[in-house]
Design an enzyme around this catalytic site. Structure first.
Site, PDB file in Angstrom:
ATOM      1  N   GLY A 274       0.841  -1.206   0.000  1.00  0.00           N
ATOM      2  CA  GLY A 274       0.000   0.000   0.000  1.00  0.00           C
ATOM      3  C   GLY A 274       0.870   1.247   0.000  1.00  0.00           C
ATOM      4  O   GLY A 274       1.920   1.255   0.634  1.00  0.00           O
TER       5      GLY A 274
ATOM      6  N   ASP B  15       0.504   1.765   9.049  1.00  0.00           N
ATOM      7  CA  ASP B  15       0.113   0.893  10.170  1.00  0.00           C
ATOM      8  C   ASP B  15       1.139   0.896  11.320  1.00  0.00           C
ATOM      9  O   ASP B  15       0.811   0.487  12.435  1.00  0.00           O
ATOM     10  CB  ASP B  15      -0.056  -0.553   9.687  1.00  0.00           C
ATOM     11  CG  ASP B  15      -1.039  -0.670   8.541  1.00  0.00           C
ATOM     12  OD1 ASP B  15      -1.880   0.238   8.393  1.00  0.00           O
ATOM     13  OD2 ASP B  15      -0.962  -1.656   7.790  1.00  0.00           O
TER      14      ASP B  15
HETATM   15  O1  F6P Z   1      -1.097  -1.463   5.110  1.00  0.00           O
HETATM   16  C1  F6P Z   1      -1.692  -0.248   4.871  1.00  0.00           C
HETATM   17  C2  F6P Z   1      -3.191  -0.391   4.731  1.00  0.00           C
HETATM   18  O2  F6P Z   1      -3.732   0.890   4.500  1.00  0.00           O
HETATM   19  C3  F6P Z   1      -3.896  -1.068   5.918  1.00  0.00           C
HETATM   20  O3  F6P Z   1      -4.096  -0.194   6.994  1.00  0.00           O
HETATM   21  C4  F6P Z   1      -5.151  -1.539   5.261  1.00  0.00           C
HETATM   22  O4  F6P Z   1      -5.652  -2.666   5.943  1.00  0.00           O
HETATM   23  C5  F6P Z   1      -4.709  -1.918   3.881  1.00  0.00           C
HETATM   24  O5  F6P Z   1      -3.505  -1.220   3.641  1.00  0.00           O
HETATM   25  C6  F6P Z   1      -5.691  -1.589   2.796  1.00  0.00           C
HETATM   26  O6  F6P Z   1      -5.186  -2.084   1.606  1.00  0.00           O
HETATM   27  P1  F6P Z   1      -5.713  -1.705   0.170  1.00  0.00           P
HETATM   28  O7  F6P Z   1      -5.259  -0.320  -0.140  1.00  0.00           O
HETATM   29  O8  F6P Z   1      -5.084  -2.704  -0.725  1.00  0.00           O
HETATM   30  O9  F6P Z   1      -7.202  -1.785   0.212  1.00  0.00           O
END
Ligand code: F6P
Length: 376
Positions: A15, A138
């Site tokens: 992410g 996170d």
């Molecule tokens: O790891 C960062 C994060 O924003 C988490 O807090 C969240 O669970 C996840 O990525 C969301 O992922 P995506 O952007 O793939 O939906």
């Protein structure tokens, strides 16, 4: 200092998070300025290494990016050892290794969170010179004080709680605000403390909805008939936590491939069900307290936009330290923040190890002493 390293590759994986561009700039400018290295950026995470999609990061490309959110390189959650290629899942480690050799790239800098650290360790074990930086909103990467992206997301979530306070107060409502953080409670606990949430629910402490309703009821009795409930996306009720735990233990104990697949499917089904946990929680609280409830899911707002000053500084100091470690050919490490220092930590001490909030963390103690309900 003379170094054998002439050309470095850099990529962002997982992410995105605020501060990635500041880190790319930090690594790049220090590598160019102090060591005369050449920097090549690969697009969309590890996939760029497979598909040879790159950008030359010269001085012009590295200029003007410090304050920009996201990543100029693009990112993806692709894993080198399990990549979708022409509709099939393939291990591309060998291809990546050959490509790097062909292109004369001496090492790869991987900017990422927990998943990226694992992928980087695999590549290192396959004989590729890898070095990583810890990024994620996170803040759950092991062995580093913090990760860049966290400070910005914390500010955003805190401001959201501030804004929700006035409307919750005006309407005498419970507002349940869902905060990201994957399986760790750092963002929710931090924003809950900074924003003065009345209830803070994190994955590390399974909650009892009756206890939360009781705490909200007590507030009403004292004349505060509104409440802010900050809930981490990974927080769970005691019952759900038990079910999840046993599914995960099943996976750990699985011997055959079939057993593993079955256990993974069971966990995936639980995760799907968990997606509307916050809505269910708000509904339960409304029923138990007879106070009107609303839900706000902050979602990707927390990941977007300009990095805070704290993140820019962290990303810059880790990035510049990374260039020095590359020059010294110190690979197979993550550049971790330790106080004011940046220290190399072997990847095998980082990969696969989530940094959760310890139950005796001072922030938890502080929250309890304020009378904040933690759901237990
Ligand atoms: O790891 C960062 C994060 O924003 C988490 O807090 C969240 O669970 C996840 O990525 C969301 O992922 P995506 O952007 O793939 O939906």
């Amino acid at each position: 200092m003379a170094t054998k390293i002439k050309r470095i590759g850099i990529l962002t994986a997982g992410g995105d998070s605020p501060g990635l561009n500041a880190a790319i700039r930090g690594v790049g400018k220090a590598a160019l300025g102090s060591y005369g290295m050449e920097i090549v950026g690969f697009r969309d995470g590890f996939r760029g290494l497979v598909e040879n999609r790159r950008i030359d990061l010269d001085r012009t490309a590295l200029s003007g990016i410090l304050t920009i959110g996201g990543t100029i390189l693009g990112t993806s959650r692709d894993k080198p050892h399990r990549m979708e290629i022409d509709g099939r899942t393939k291990d591309m480690t060998g291809v990546i290794k050959d490509n790097l050799k062909k292109w004369g790239i001496d090492c790869v800098v991987c900017l990422g969170g927990g998943g990226t650290q694992k992928s980087a360790l695999r590549l290192y074990r396959a004989g590729i010179n890898v070095i990583t930086l810890p990024k994620t909103i996170d803040n759950d990467v092991a062995m580093t004080d913090s990760t860049f992206g966290y400070a910005t997301a914390l500010d955003i979530a805190t401001e959201a709680i501030d804004r929700l306070h006035s409307t919750a107060h005006s309407h005498h409502r419970i507002i349940v605000v869902e905060i990201m953080g994957h399986r760790a409670g750092w963002l929710t606990l931090g924003a809950g403390l900074a924003g003065g949430a009345d209830v803070v629910l994190i994955p590390e402490i399974a909650y009892d909805v009756e206890k939360i309703a009781e705490a909200i009821g007590q507030r009403s009795k004292r004349g505060s008939n509104f409440s802010i409930v900050a809930v981490a996306e990974g927080a769970m009720s005691r019952d759900d936590a038990r079910v999840f735990d046993s599914a995960e233990k099943k996976l750990e104990r699985a011997k055959s491939l079939n057993e593993k697949i079955e256990a993974k499917h069971a966990i995936a089904a639980l995760e799907v069900r968990h997606q509307d946990n916050t809505l269910r929680l708000a509904h339960q609280l409304e029923e138990l307290t007879h106070l009107e409830s609303r839900v706000t899911i902050l979602g990707h707002v927390q990941r977007g936009g300009t990095p805070s000053a704290a993140d820019r500084i962290l990303a810059t100091r880790l990035g510049t330290a990374c260039a020095d470690l590359i020059a010294r050919e110190q690979f197979g490490v993550m550049v971790a923040a330790r106080g004011e220092n940046a220290v190399p930590v072997p990847l095998d001490q980082v990969a696969g190890k989530r940094k959760s909030v310890p139950r005796d963390h001072p922030w938890i103690d502080a929250a309890r002493r304020l009378g904040t309900c933690l759901g237990d």
